[in-house]
Write an enzyme that holds these catalytic residues in place. Structure first.
Site, PDB file in Angstrom:
ATOM      1  CD  GLU A  52      -2.163-107.477 -45.752  1.00  0.00           C
ATOM      2  OE1 GLU A  52      -2.792-107.970 -46.621  1.00  0.00           O
ATOM      3  OE2 GLU A  52      -1.616-106.262 -46.266  1.00  0.00           O
ATOM      4  CB  SER A 168      -9.897 -64.947 -56.994  1.00  0.00           C
ATOM      5  OG  SER A 168      -8.522 -65.474 -57.321  1.00  0.00           O
ATOM      6  CB  THR A 196      -7.204 -70.887 -63.134  1.00  0.00           C
ATOM      7  OG1 THR A 196      -8.413 -71.147 -63.341  1.00  0.00           O
ATOM      8  CG2 THR A 196      -6.662 -71.135 -61.805  1.00  0.00           C
ATOM      9  CG  LEU A 204      -0.883 -75.514 -59.541  1.00  0.00           C
ATOM     10  CD1 LEU A 204      -0.841 -75.994 -60.718  1.00  0.00           C
ATOM     11  CD2 LEU A 204      -2.210 -75.394 -58.951  1.00  0.00           C
ATOM     12  NE  ARG A 207       1.655 -72.810 -50.525  1.00  0.00           N
ATOM     13  CZ  ARG A 207       1.078 -73.030 -51.632  1.00  0.00           C
ATOM     14  NH1 ARG A 207       1.555 -73.485 -52.673  1.00  0.00           N
ATOM     15  NH2 ARG A 207      -0.068 -72.421 -51.752  1.00  0.00           N
ATOM     16  CD  GLU A 291      -6.445 -76.613 -56.506  1.00  0.00           C
ATOM     17  OE1 GLU A 291      -6.293 -75.372 -56.307  1.00  0.00           O
ATOM     18  OE2 GLU A 291      -5.544 -77.305 -55.959  1.00  0.00           O
TER      19      GLU A 291
END
Length: 360
Positions: A52, A168, A196, A204, A207, A291
């Site tokens: 505002e 992976s 992981t 992490l 980008r 993730e």
């Protein structure tokens, strides 16, 4: 043009604050007088002027007698900035149209009352559903102090997140991975398990041009986090490790804390997500993107902890019963008992598709 056109403009403006205003809401504002837009604004950063303020400053004298369209009830209290309701009154605005009331107990209904007491005509509810969707995260966090938990994972057509070797990279295509970078910018933190971290050594980070890097959270009961990992190399104070109380005062704990990594201790060796989220929320973190890996994802489904998510599916098949599934550890014996994702939206990313879903 009717009111909805101007509110749609305000909603569009609000999205410009994505990833930059957490844990505040995304808000857009438009000032209209004599059928012309004379001022626009959006909340740009946490602690900065509200939408505002930008819109009214741009409008100047042209705001007098005009209408303000805003996606969230104007604030009525002193926080990091003065009350927007006071500025609206001083500007000479005749009418204020707000999409939804602010769920913040410090504000809810008080901004409307302040404006009405000053003679400003106030209307609430225009495009309310769209406004609530934009601020799903804020609406949950401000009322519960529990972060919004969003799942992101990429799977093959046969439901695997990695080959039996652990490989992976990459399941999803480049377009889908760009979407993930945006999600890291959007949500305030990303969370992974130690497995992981060890297998993928992810950065992490967000980008994308102008992206805001999230907080990084690793669930590591055994405190096996590698000091040489990308995770351990940041010095911005935005890295957290949840570990077992038994690891307190160990040499590894000391070395990690020397890296400006915050350790949070929980009893036992398997942590409930509800407890993790409670402690994370207490740090002012309003949203977490989960993730992986498989154990954390499975726990999130088993605990019914997810508020939403996006599951990317690639046209690839491993055909290996020993490849890693993205969920396991609980059994639904009939299709009638199977978990079903709520409110699903289907997206395409080249030859990848995704299922985007939200609880509410």
């Amino acid at each position: 043009m009717d009111d909805s056109v101007y509110m749609e403009k305000a909603l569009e403006l609000s999205l410009s604050g994505v990833g930059r205003v957490n844990p505040n809401p995304m808000v857009g504002a438009v000032v209209v007088n004599h059928g012309q837009i004379v001022g626009t604004g959006y909340h740009k950063e946490c602690g900065g002027p509200h939408a505002e303020v930008f819109a009214l400053n741009e409008a100047g004298e042209a705001a007098k007698g005009g209408t303000l369209y805003v996606t969230l009830e104007p604030c009525s209290h002193y926080g990091k900035t003065p009350p927007c309701a006071e500025k609206i009154i001083r500007s000479g605005i005749r009418r204020c149209v707000a999409a939804v009331l602010d769920p913040n107990p410090k504000v809810s209904g008080n901004g409307v009352k302040m404006l009405r007491d000053a003679g400003v005509q106030v209307e609430i509810g225009l495009l309310a559903e769209q406004a609530r969707k934009i601020n799903r995260v804020f609406f949950k966090y401000i009322t519960s102090k529990i972060p919004f938990l969003f799942l992101k994972c990429a799977i093959t057509l046969d439901g695997k997140i990695a080959a039996r070797t652990g490989d992976s990279q990459w399941i999803s295509n480049e377009s889908a991975r760009e979407r993930v970078q945006y999600l890291r910018h959007k949500y305030m933190a990303v969370m992974i398990g130690h497995g992981t971290l060890s297998a993928d050594n992810p950065r992490l980070t967000a980008r994308i041009p102008g992206g805001v890097n999230p907080w990084r959270i690793v669930i590591d009961p055994g405190l096996k986090t590698d000091l040489r990992s990308n995770f351990a190399c940041y010095d911005d104070g935005k890295s957290l490790v949840f570990t077992s109380e038994s690891k307190r005062n160990t040499e590894k704990a000391r070395l990690l804390e020397q890296r400006n990594i915050r350790l949070l201790y929980l009893e036992g060796s398997e942590f409930k997500l509800s407890r993790i989220l409670e402690k994370t929320g207490a740090l002012g973190i309003d949203s977490v993107m989960l993730e992986g890996g498989r154990n954390l994802i499975s726990r999130a489904f088993a605990e019914n902890a997810l508020d939403g998510g996006e599951i990317f599916i690639a046209p690839k098949i491993l055909g290996d019963g020993k490849a890693l599934p993205f969920v396991d550890g609980f059994v639904k014996e009939t299709m009638a008992d199977a978990m079903e994702l709520p409110h699903v939206r289907y997206n395409t990313y080249g030859d990848n598709i995704s299922l985007e879903f939200y609880r509410n």
